[in-house]
Design a protein around this motif. Structure first.
Motif, PDB file in Angstrom:
ATOM      1  N   ALA A  38     -69.475  -0.410  -4.183  1.00  0.00           N
ATOM      2  CA  ALA A  38     -69.175  -1.639  -4.453  1.00  0.00           C
ATOM      3  C   ALA A  38     -70.672  -2.298  -3.944  1.00  0.00           C
ATOM      4  CB  ALA A  38     -68.024  -1.824  -3.279  1.00  0.00           C
ATOM      5  N   ALA A  39     -71.378  -1.725  -3.294  1.00  0.00           N
ATOM      6  CA  ALA A  39     -72.397  -2.556  -3.084  1.00  0.00           C
ATOM      7  C   ALA A  39     -73.318  -2.825  -4.383  1.00  0.00           C
ATOM      8  CB  ALA A  39     -72.868  -2.352  -2.072  1.00  0.00           C
ATOM      9  N   THR A  40     -74.429  -3.420  -4.207  1.00  0.00           N
ATOM     10  CA  THR A  40     -75.208  -3.664  -6.014  1.00  0.00           C
ATOM     11  C   THR A  40     -76.201  -2.186  -5.787  1.00  0.00           C
ATOM     12  OG1 THR A  40     -74.332  -6.235  -5.879  1.00  0.00           O
ATOM     13  CG2 THR A  40     -76.984  -5.313  -7.408  1.00  0.00           C
ATOM     14  N   GLY A  41     -76.052  -1.346  -6.482  1.00  0.00           N
ATOM     15  CA  GLY A  41     -77.137  -0.387  -6.777  1.00  0.00           C
ATOM     16  C   GLY A  41     -77.010   0.681  -5.471  1.00  0.00           C
ATOM     17  N   GLY A  42     -75.375   0.696  -5.271  1.00  0.00           N
ATOM     18  CA  GLY A  42     -75.443   1.639  -4.893  1.00  0.00           C
ATOM     19  C   GLY A  42     -75.779   1.958  -3.109  1.00  0.00           C
ATOM     20  N   ARG A  43     -76.431   0.521  -3.020  1.00  0.00           N
ATOM     21  CA  ARG A  43     -76.992   0.870  -1.747  1.00  0.00           C
ATOM     22  C   ARG A  43     -75.399   0.387  -0.397  1.00  0.00           C
ATOM     23  NH1 ARG A  43     -82.977  -0.405  -1.408  1.00  0.00           N
ATOM     24  NH2 ARG A  43     -82.356  -2.296   0.201  1.00  0.00           N
ATOM     25  N   GLY A  44     -75.405   0.554  -0.316  1.00  0.00           N
ATOM     26  CA  GLY A  44     -73.596   0.196   0.590  1.00  0.00           C
ATOM     27  C   GLY A  44     -73.475   1.625   1.585  1.00  0.00           C
ATOM     28  N   ALA A  45     -72.537   1.705   2.238  1.00  0.00           N
ATOM     29  CA  ALA A  45     -71.945   3.228   3.008  1.00  0.00           C
ATOM     30  C   ALA A  45     -70.979   3.990   2.150  1.00  0.00           C
ATOM     31  CB  ALA A  45     -71.860   3.080   4.957  1.00  0.00           C
ATOM     32  N   ALA A  46     -70.625   4.952   3.211  1.00  0.00           N
ATOM     33  CA  ALA A  46     -69.536   5.486   2.439  1.00  0.00           C
ATOM     34  C   ALA A  46     -68.302   5.557   3.482  1.00  0.00           C
ATOM     35  CB  ALA A  46     -69.625   7.086   2.202  1.00  0.00           C
ATOM     36  N   PHE A  47     -67.541   4.904   3.920  1.00  0.00           N
ATOM     37  CA  PHE A  47     -66.067   4.775   4.658  1.00  0.00           C
ATOM     38  C   PHE A  47     -64.686   5.794   5.325  1.00  0.00           C
ATOM     39  CE2 PHE A  47     -68.432   0.920   3.712  1.00  0.00           C
ATOM     40  CZ  PHE A  47     -68.197  -0.359   4.675  1.00  0.00           C
ATOM     41  N   THR A  48     -65.264   6.530   5.267  1.00  0.00           N
ATOM     42  CA  THR A  48     -64.312   7.552   6.282  1.00  0.00           C
ATOM     43  C   THR A  48     -63.157   7.204   7.080  1.00  0.00           C
ATOM     44  OG1 THR A  48     -63.442   9.603   6.425  1.00  0.00           O
ATOM     45  CG2 THR A  48     -65.414   8.927   7.680  1.00  0.00           C
ATOM     46  N   LYS A  49     -62.042   7.037   6.516  1.00  0.00           N
ATOM     47  CA  LYS A  49     -61.046   7.722   7.467  1.00  0.00           C
ATOM     48  C   LYS A  49     -60.313   8.763   8.140  1.00  0.00           C
ATOM     49  CE  LYS A  49     -57.764   4.537   5.530  1.00  0.00           C
ATOM     50  NZ  LYS A  49     -56.947   3.206   4.776  1.00  0.00           N
ATOM     51  N   ILE A  50     -60.143   8.573   9.453  1.00  0.00           N
ATOM     52  CA  ILE A  50     -60.013  10.099  10.173  1.00  0.00           C
ATOM     53  C   ILE A  50     -58.580   9.350  11.009  1.00  0.00           C
ATOM     54  CG2 ILE A  50     -60.634  12.375  11.732  1.00  0.00           C
ATOM     55  CD1 ILE A  50     -63.743  11.178  11.331  1.00  0.00           C
ATOM     56  N   ASP A  51     -57.548  10.320  10.331  1.00  0.00           N
ATOM     57  CA  ASP A  51     -56.322  10.191  11.270  1.00  0.00           C
ATOM     58  C   ASP A  51     -56.022  11.254  11.830  1.00  0.00           C
ATOM     59  OD1 ASP A  51     -53.936   9.457  11.878  1.00  0.00           O
ATOM     60  OD2 ASP A  51     -53.162   8.729  10.547  1.00  0.00           O
ATOM     61  N   ILE A  52     -55.902  10.979  14.118  1.00  0.00           N
ATOM     62  CA  ILE A  52     -55.923  12.022  14.392  1.00  0.00           C
ATOM     63  C   ILE A  52     -54.563  13.098  14.314  1.00  0.00           C
ATOM     64  CG2 ILE A  52     -57.819  10.910  16.094  1.00  0.00           C
ATOM     65  CD1 ILE A  52     -55.323  10.928  17.739  1.00  0.00           C
ATOM     66  N   ARG A  53     -54.013  12.602  13.636  1.00  0.00           N
ATOM     67  CA  ARG A  53     -52.234  13.030  12.720  1.00  0.00           C
ATOM     68  C   ARG A  53     -52.398  13.926  12.079  1.00  0.00           C
ATOM     69  NH1 ARG A  53     -47.733  11.235  16.509  1.00  0.00           N
ATOM     70  NH2 ARG A  53     -48.869   9.480  17.940  1.00  0.00           N
ATOM     71  N   VAL A  54     -53.466  13.863  11.102  1.00  0.00           N
ATOM     72  CA  VAL A  54     -53.405  14.441   9.559  1.00  0.00           C
ATOM     73  C   VAL A  54     -54.542  15.795   9.937  1.00  0.00           C
ATOM     74  CG1 VAL A  54     -53.860  14.563   7.205  1.00  0.00           C
ATOM     75  CG2 VAL A  54     -52.800  12.128   8.486  1.00  0.00           C
ATOM     76  N   GLY A  55     -54.030  16.626   9.601  1.00  0.00           N
ATOM     77  CA  GLY A  55     -54.864  17.698   9.287  1.00  0.00           C
ATOM     78  C   GLY A  55     -55.646  18.241  10.388  1.00  0.00           C
ATOM     79  N   ALA A  56     -56.479  18.591   9.929  1.00  0.00           N
ATOM     80  CA  ALA A  56     -57.405  19.053  11.117  1.00  0.00           C
ATOM     81  C   ALA A  56     -57.920  18.176  12.103  1.00  0.00           C
ATOM     82  CB  ALA A  56     -58.387  20.105  11.343  1.00  0.00           C
ATOM     83  N   GLY A  57     -57.882  16.946  11.376  1.00  0.00           N
ATOM     84  CA  GLY A  57     -58.602  15.294  12.621  1.00  0.00           C
ATOM     85  C   GLY A  57     -58.425  15.161  14.011  1.00  0.00           C
ATOM     86  N   GLY A  58     -57.587  16.001  14.620  1.00  0.00           N
ATOM     87  CA  GLY A  58     -57.276  16.101  16.117  1.00  0.00           C
ATOM     88  C   GLY A  58     -57.937  16.651  16.238  1.00  0.00           C
ATOM     89  N   THR A  59     -58.226  18.182  15.708  1.00  0.00           N
ATOM     90  CA  THR A  59     -60.247  18.961  16.555  1.00  0.00           C
ATOM     91  C   THR A  59     -61.321  18.238  16.122  1.00  0.00           C
ATOM     92  OG1 THR A  59     -58.492  20.659  15.445  1.00  0.00           O
ATOM     93  CG2 THR A  59     -60.780  21.129  16.081  1.00  0.00           C
ATOM     94  N   LEU A  60     -60.964  16.929  14.936  1.00  0.00           N
ATOM     95  CA  LEU A  60     -62.226  16.656  14.763  1.00  0.00           C
ATOM     96  C   LEU A  60     -62.578  15.108  15.911  1.00  0.00           C
ATOM     97  CD1 LEU A  60     -64.723  15.863  12.450  1.00  0.00           C
ATOM     98  CD2 LEU A  60     -63.103  14.685  11.590  1.00  0.00           C
ATOM     99  N   ALA A  61     -61.820  14.754  16.067  1.00  0.00           N
ATOM    100  CA  ALA A  61     -61.901  13.799  16.961  1.00  0.00           C
ATOM    101  C   ALA A  61     -62.357  14.255  17.926  1.00  0.00           C
ATOM    102  CB  ALA A  61     -60.693  13.179  16.684  1.00  0.00           C
TER     103      ALA A  61
END
Length: 653
Positions: free
Chosen positions: A252-275
């Motif tokens: 969304a940011a001009t020229g791609g100068r932005g961040a990648a946003f990620t949601k890690i739900d601790i109840r989904v998949g191995a999200g708890g282990t990742l947390a």
């Protein structure tokens, strides 16, 4: 060990390769759809998760087969993972650009092999949206996945030369989300509320491998550890997180100068282990990564701190100012939250002390209405909000009272009466009451809307005039000290702080500057706290507007005019900078030095290179003054010494 393959299909059937250069000015060889093939099955995401025999889906034979390596997992574990993912990769969440089949296969690749899918597939949405044509067509694509809202304006038709492409994308989307011919039909679910506002560059991460692949492929990453099902604050902050992803995401940011946003739900998949891997002990937790290294963390649903940390992350990832690329660990660790004086005194004792001053005046009868207002309305309000009575165990606490406009108007009038009747040294109990009131958002809003900050501005002028007379007796000292703490508390409200700093009479700075050189250590500490709050507000405004930062505004137009005015007003910044340097040269107390250096660091970190502040610090020899504190016994703490060294490096030498 089982082989893992990625089947790659072109949803445009060759049309993207033929038409992309003409339409976008960039060659795009295909609109890629991918699926994972493992354990003799082909798995892909469209109308939910679909499973078929390899090459037997409605997409036909793949255009390319990519070998992703082998998995050490067994088929039962893989099936359990897919069962968990079905609640995450649902049909209603599908979006052609933001949450699609390639999001799914990249997640699966991470789970199975620890790797990721090829970049030419992952980067296709970014490549497409970075073209003027792609950016113009984005609303059309979004509209394909947005649930209609009653009363909302209709989406404008595509601009010229876009209807053909829009029709093509409609067909591509229909093919992408079509169910496998071998899969049982599933009823279409209504779109989730969270998908009505689409968030570009929002990546799912359900395991360690997919998360680390995201860290490797993006300079800046914002990770949101959440428990959406069991955490109310998580649900409260999620819409803001998605909004920030849309505003500041790499797509969304001009020229791609932005961040990648990620949601890690601790109840989904191995999200708890990742947390657990990242020592997440409570949700919501936000982590900020630069080039794969965690640089900051925010715990709790703190919207203001979340915005600030994202802005600072982007400034470090794409430095628009020379200082942004420096390794300033101590300066970067400075919290920009204002220093507040929140201690609640024994209010009945404060009022009794004040009454003794009132009754000692030559004409106490003139102040009776003001005294009665304080006794019957102001003190009960302050006690109810700032010193509430503990409730019995298990009982529900009553909401804290807020100041009403009627109360504040009457209190302001009573303050005017008392200021005319009492000497300066007798007024500090009244100032202390206003100090607490400034912490009430309702009172702060009223004060900000009152010319000059209302009573606060008047009290500041009295303190300024008292300091100008060079009187440092005990009574004046108490009044000035309490007024400085009141002004510091005013910075809890950004609008009120702006009013006080921009006042035409200069009462706030007129009080602050001489107080930095006061003989009393407590006064100097309060003055240094106020100076820090003022300097931190400048840095926040510069970050919000891009002022002095090469013109880069990562807020994408969301900063307001007041922030721009705050960042651009160098007159009072020059005065404050000069006062800080002089105070540092004289100061011997470590706590005061710490606050003064932190304030100077906020003013210098993103100062305009051709501005007045930059020129002034060189003329004042600030580099030598700041560095000189390390040669004295006043700075002993390791963290303070580190901060002094870094702030000195920001001063032209």
């Amino acid at each position: 060990m089982a082989q893992v393959q990625l089947y790659v299909y072109d949803l445009s059937n060759g049309l993207a390769k033929q038409l992309s250069a003409q339409l976008t000015g960039r060659q795009i060889d295909g609109i890629w759809h991918t699926s994972i093939v493992v354990f003799g099955k082909e798995v892909f995401y469209g109308q939910g998760i679909n499973i078929t025999l390899p090459g037997k889906s409605h997409h036909g034979q793949p255009l390319q087969v990519v070998d992703l390596g082998e998995t050490a997992l067994d088929q039962e574990t893989w099936q359990e993972y897919l069962d968990e993912m079905r609640d995450h990769y649902t049909a209603d969440k599908y979006h052609l650009l933001d949450f699609n089949c390639n999001s799914f296969t990249n997640d699966c690749a991470g789970f199975l092999t620890g790797g990721s899918i090829p970049s030419f597939v992952k980067d296709l949405p970014t490549d497409f949206l970075s073209t003027p044509f792609g950016a113009a067509l984005r609303p059309t694509i979004d509209d394909m996945y947005r649930r209609p809202v009653p009363g909302a304006p209709a989406v404008a038709p595509p601009p010229p030369n876009q209807p053909i492409a829009a029709s093509l994308l409609q067909a591509v989307a229909a093919q992408a989300q079509a169910s496998s011919s071998n899969a049982p039909p599933r009823p279409a679910a209504p779109p989730l509320a969270a998908t009505e506002s689409l968030a570009g560059s929002l990546h799912p991460s359900t395991n360690s491998a997919s998360f680390r692949a995201l860290l490797r492929s993006h300079r800046a990453v914002v990770a949101f550890f959440t428990d959406f099902q069991g955490c109310a604050p998580c649900r409260m902050i999620t819409p803001l997180f998605e909004q920030l992803a849309a505003e500041k995401g790499a797509r969304a940011a001009t020229g791609g100068r932005g961040a990648a946003f990620t949601k890690i739900d601790i109840r989904v998949g191995a999200g708890g282990t990742l947390a657990t891997e990242w020592s997440v002990r409570a949700t919501p937790t936000f982590m900020f990564f630069l080039d794969g290294t965690k640089i900051a963390e925010v715990r709790g649903a703190n919207a203001g701190e979340l915005r600030t940390q994202i802005d600072l992350l982007l400034f470090q990832a794409y430095p628009p100012h020379p200082h942004a690329s420096l390794s300033l660990t101590a300066v970067k660790a400075i919290s920009l939250a204002p220093i507040l004086f929140t201690q609640v005194p024994a209010l009945d004792a404060v009022f009794a002390k004040f009454v003794s001053f009132i009754d000692a005046t030559p004409s106490p009868s003139t102040t009776v209405p003001a005294k009665e207002l304080l006794r019957t309305q102001v003190v009960p309000y302050l006690k109810g909000r700032f010193a509430p009575v503990d409730t019995a165990p298990g009982s529900k606490a009553s909401p804290l009272p807020s100041a009403t406009p009627m109360l504040l108007t009457s209190w302001a009038s009573a303050t005017t009466t008392l200021l005319g009747a009492l000497s300066t040294e007798s007024l500090f109990p009244l100032v202390d009451m206003w100090r607490l009131a400034a912490l009430d958002p309702a009172a702060a809003t009223w004060l900000a809307a009152t010319p000059g900050g209302g009573p606060i501005g008047v009290l500041a002028r009295i303190a300024r005039d008292a300091l100008a007379q060079s009187t440092q007796d005990k009574g004046t000292r108490n009044y000035v000290l309490t007024t400085l703490r009141l002004l510091a508390n005013a910075f809890k409200s950004a609008p009120l702080a702006r009013v006080l700093l921009s006042g035409s009479d200069g009462a706030t700075l007129g009080t602050l500057v001489p107080a930095l050189l006061h003989s009393d250590a407590a006064v100097r500490t309060a003055a240094a706290s106020l100076a820090f709050n003022a300097a931190a507000s400048v840095q926040r405004a510069r970050v919000a507007t891009g002022s002095g930062l090469g013109g880069v505004n990562v807020n994408n137009g969301n900063a307001d005019d007041a922030d721009a005015a705050m960042a651009a007003d160098e007159d009072w910044q020059v005065e404050l900078t000069s006062a800080l340097v002089e105070a540092l040269e004289r100061e011997g107390g470590e706590d005061v030095v710490h606050r003064l250096v932190a304030a100077l660091g906020c003013l210098l970190r993103f100062m305009p290179e051709d501005g007045q502040v930059n020129a002034l610090v060189e003329v004042l020899g600030a580099h030598a003054v700041v560095l000189g504190k390390l040669k004295t016994e006043s700075v002993q703490k390791k963290d303070v010494r580190k901060l002094v060294e870094e702030v000195a490096s920001l001063c032209p030498s």
